[in-house]
Structures are given as structure tokens and as C-alpha cells.
Motif scaffolding. Structure first.
Motif, mmCIF file in Angstrom:
data_model
loop_
_atom_site.group_PDB
_atom_site.id
_atom_site.type_symbol
_atom_site.label_atom_id
_atom_site.label_comp_id
_atom_site.label_asym_id
_atom_site.label_seq_id
_atom_site.Cartn_x
_atom_site.Cartn_y
_atom_site.Cartn_z
ATOM 1 N N ALA A 133 0.813 -1.220 0.000
ATOM 2 C CA ALA A 133 0.000 0.000 0.000
ATOM 3 C C ALA A 133 0.845 1.269 0.000
ATOM 4 O O ALA A 133 0.667 2.130 -0.874
ATOM 5 N N PRO A 134 1.795 1.443 0.946
ATOM 6 C CA PRO A 134 2.606 2.672 0.891
ATOM 7 C C PRO A 134 3.467 2.767 -0.359
ATOM 8 O O PRO A 134 3.730 3.871 -0.853
ATOM 9 N N ALA A 135 3.897 1.621 -0.908
ATOM 10 C CA ALA A 135 4.707 1.658 -2.118
ATOM 11 C C ALA A 135 3.904 2.187 -3.304
ATOM 12 O O ALA A 135 4.379 3.043 -4.063
ATOM 13 N N VAL A 136 2.673 1.708 -3.448
ATOM 14 C CA VAL A 136 1.833 2.170 -4.556
ATOM 15 C C VAL A 136 1.461 3.635 -4.375
ATOM 16 O O VAL A 136 1.462 4.418 -5.333
ATOM 17 N N LEU A 137 1.152 4.039 -3.147
ATOM 18 C CA LEU A 137 0.816 5.441 -2.900
ATOM 19 C C LEU A 137 1.999 6.357 -3.173
ATOM 20 O O LEU A 137 1.830 7.473 -3.672
ATOM 21 N N PHE A 138 3.214 5.902 -2.848
ATOM 22 C CA PHE A 138 4.407 6.698 -3.113
ATOM 23 C C PHE A 138 4.598 6.900 -4.614
ATOM 24 O O PHE A 138 4.871 8.016 -5.083
ATOM 25 N N LEU A 139 4.457 5.812 -5.373
ATOM 26 C CA LEU A 139 4.615 5.909 -6.817
ATOM 27 C C LEU A 139 3.516 6.766 -7.437
ATOM 28 O O LEU A 139 3.762 7.519 -8.384
ATOM 29 N N LYS A 140 2.318 6.662 -6.902
ATOM 30 C CA LYS A 140 1.223 7.474 -7.410
ATOM 31 C C LYS A 140 1.476 8.955 -7.130
ATOM 32 O O LYS A 140 1.163 9.820 -7.957
ATOM 33 N N GLY A 141 2.053 9.252 -5.954
ATOM 34 C CA GLY A 141 2.377 10.632 -5.630
ATOM 35 C C GLY A 141 3.427 11.206 -6.551
ATOM 36 O O GLY A 141 3.382 12.381 -6.912
ATOM 37 N N ARG A 142 4.385 10.379 -6.954
ATOM 38 C CA ARG A 142 5.420 10.854 -7.881
ATOM 39 C C ARG A 142 4.829 11.140 -9.253
ATOM 40 O O ARG A 142 5.259 12.061 -9.948
ATOM 41 N N ASP A 143 3.828 10.326 -9.649
ATOM 42 C CA ASP A 143 3.210 10.549 -10.957
ATOM 43 C C ASP A 143 2.460 11.876 -11.007
ATOM 44 O O ASP A 143 2.271 12.457 -12.076
ATOM 45 N N ARG A 144 2.019 12.361 -9.845
ATOM 46 C CA ARG A 144 1.289 13.621 -9.820
ATOM 47 C C ARG A 144 2.222 14.831 -9.977
ATOM 48 O O ARG A 144 1.755 15.929 -10.219
ATOM 49 N N HIS A 145 3.525 14.610 -9.814
ATOM 50 C CA HIS A 145 4.502 15.692 -9.934
ATOM 51 C C HIS A 145 5.582 15.274 -10.927
ATOM 52 O O HIS A 145 6.727 15.029 -10.554
#
Length: 275
Positions: A229-241
Motif C-alpha cells: 500500500a505505501p509503495a503504490v501510494l508513493f509511486l502514485k504521488g510521484r506521478d502527480r509531480h
């Protein structure tokens, strides 16, 4: 001078939705979930007895822990020869999800303070699924209560029956009963995975468990899978920036250059834009 807007009349949503969802329908659905899942307590009783736990230990797990996935994780790790502390840690972290369910249900149900400690025992996957599916607070309370009561009583009765009947079944591993509760859990979880992020997180967790089973001691792969879960959220956050400026939508650029003499697409002057 701006004209005063008149607020629309209050719509009796509670009454309208309650008529669309009769109490009898809520009770029927709650009983269906409670009975279907409650009967799988028999599988836990058999599996727990087969892993070496005594009758009192098995029944105490269902009475006090009362979360099927955590109970199966604990006895499964013990049956595989895992360290008791590792097994308990895996069961604990699986049960932590119920605390997050409680945060949502506490607002939705709005139960009196004296009742909440007792209701907390019933905050599990099944009661959460039934409660969140209801359109009104009244229906949510009925669904939560009926599901929790039915499931708690049946789960404990069938746990006792399974533990007592384990000897009559002989080799419990041959029956594959330890897969009953996880199968029910997956059946309830699958329809809730509606977004791509949720599906990717679930798939990554499964891959981590399957890949680490031959390497790590029993119970440890479940703990590592929680990192999905935190790994996917981290990658998703990077995609937003994104690093490439051209990938940023126009509306997301805080310093977009605008012709001073023109208004933006919304018709507002550039001076009125937020910085």
C-alpha cells in the motif's frame, strides 16, 4: 448588487431512502452475510485444532479476537512451524485494518458512548461491507447489528463444533478447510476494488506473499505484503509531480504565462488568479 440566492427546500432524504430500503430487506441481507460467513467458523475450529491448539485456546481466539483472516493467519503460521511471535505479529497487523474501519463506522453509526466499546468487537470486514452499503443511518445501524450478532454467535458455535469434530475428520490438511475463510474474505473484498490503484495494490500484495513464501518464515510474508500500500501510494504521488514540464496540465501550473490584456478561460482577469 448581487441577488440573494434562495436555498432549495430541505428534502426528507432519510424518509425517502428508508422507503426505498425497507428494514426487512436490510435484515435479510445482513442475515445472509452473517450465516454464510459464520458457518466458515467450523473450518477455523478444525484448522486450529489441527495446528496443535487446544479447545479452550481455539474458542478463546474466536471469542476475543473475532476476525477470521487474523485467526487463520495465526494458526496457519503455527501449523507451518513458524515462530509464535512472528505468527502473532502477522495476525496483529492483519487486524489493524479493523481500526481504520472503526474510524469510518463511528461517524456513520454515531452510537452512544456506552455502546461503542461493545460495538467495536463487531467491527470486521463483513459488518463494514454491509453497513457501508446502506443508504441511511437507521439502515446502517440495523445492518451492522444484525450482521455482527449473527456472525459472532454462529462463528463461535461453529468454531466449537469444528474443534470438537477435528478428531473425527482425521487428517485436517486433506480437507483444505483452511482455505474457506480466506476465500470468503476475497469474495467480499474483490467487488470493493473499484479503482486501478486498489487493484494494483492488491495484485502487488499477492505477488509479494507468493514470492516470499519459500524464503521467509511462516507469517512473515503477510507482514511484508503490507508494504504494498505505501509503495503504490508513493509511486502514485510521484506521478502527480512529473519532472517534464510539458506533462503538467495547464490548470496545474501556478505560474502560467498569460497575456496581461486577456482574461483566462474562465473569464476572470489574470490579476484575480490565485498564486
Amino acid at each position: 448588487m448581487a441577488t440573494e440566492q434562495t436555498a432549495p427546500p430541505d428534502i426528507p432524504t432519510e424518509v425517502t431512502q428508508a422507503e426505498d430500503r425497507p428494514d426487512a430487506a436490510v435484515v435479510r441481507d445482513a442475515l445472509g452475510v452473517g450465516v454464510a460467513v459464520g458457518l466458515s467458523g467450523f473450518a477455523f475450529g478444525v484448522t486450529s485444532a489441527g495446528s496443535g491448539l487446544g479447545l479452550l485456546q481455539t474458542c478463546a481466539l474466536s471469542l476475543l479476537v473475532f476476525t477470521g483472516a487474523s485467526q487463520f493467519a495465526l494458526v496457519g503460521a503455527l501449523a507451518a512451524g513458524g515462530n509464535p511471535f512472528t505468527a502473532a505479529a502477522g495476525a496483529f497487523f492483519l487486524g489493524v485494518r479493523n481500526a481504520f474501519y472503526g474510524l469510518r463506522l463511528s461517524q456513520l453509526l454515531a452510537l452512544p458512548g456506552a455502546v461503542r466499546p461493545f460495538a467495536a468487537q463487531w467491527v470486521i470486514d463483513e459488518t463494514t461491507a454491509v453497513t457501508l452499503a446502506q443508504p441511511t443511518r437507521r439502515a446502517a445501524r440495523i445492518g451492522f447489528t444484525v450482521t455482527g450478532l449473527t456472525l459472532y454467535v454462529l462463528w463461535n458455535l461453529t468454531t466449537l463444533a469444528g474443534a470438537l469434530g477435528a478428531r473425527a475428520l482425521g487428517d485436517t490438511d486433506a480437507w483444505g478447510l483452511d482455505a474457506a475463510s480466506p476465500a470468503v474474505f476475497l469474495a467480499l473484498l474483490a467487488p470493493m476494488l473499484t479503482s486501478a490503484t486498489e487493484r494494483i495494490t492488491a495484485a502487488l500484495a499477492v505477488l509479494l506473499v507468493l514470492g516470499l513464501l519459500p524464503v521467509l518464515p511462516a507469517g512473515a510474508p503477510v507482514l511484508v505484503a503490507a508494504l504494498a500500500a505505501p509503495a503504490v501510494l508513493f509511486l502514485k504521488g510521484r506521478d502527480r509531480h512529473p519532472a517534464v514540464e510539458g506533462d503538467v496540465p495547464h490548470t496545474a501550473r501556478p505560474h502560467a504565462i498569460t497575456d496581461p490584456g486577456r482574461s483566462d478561460t474562465t473569464g476572470n482577469s489574470p490579476k484575480g488568479q490565485a498564486r
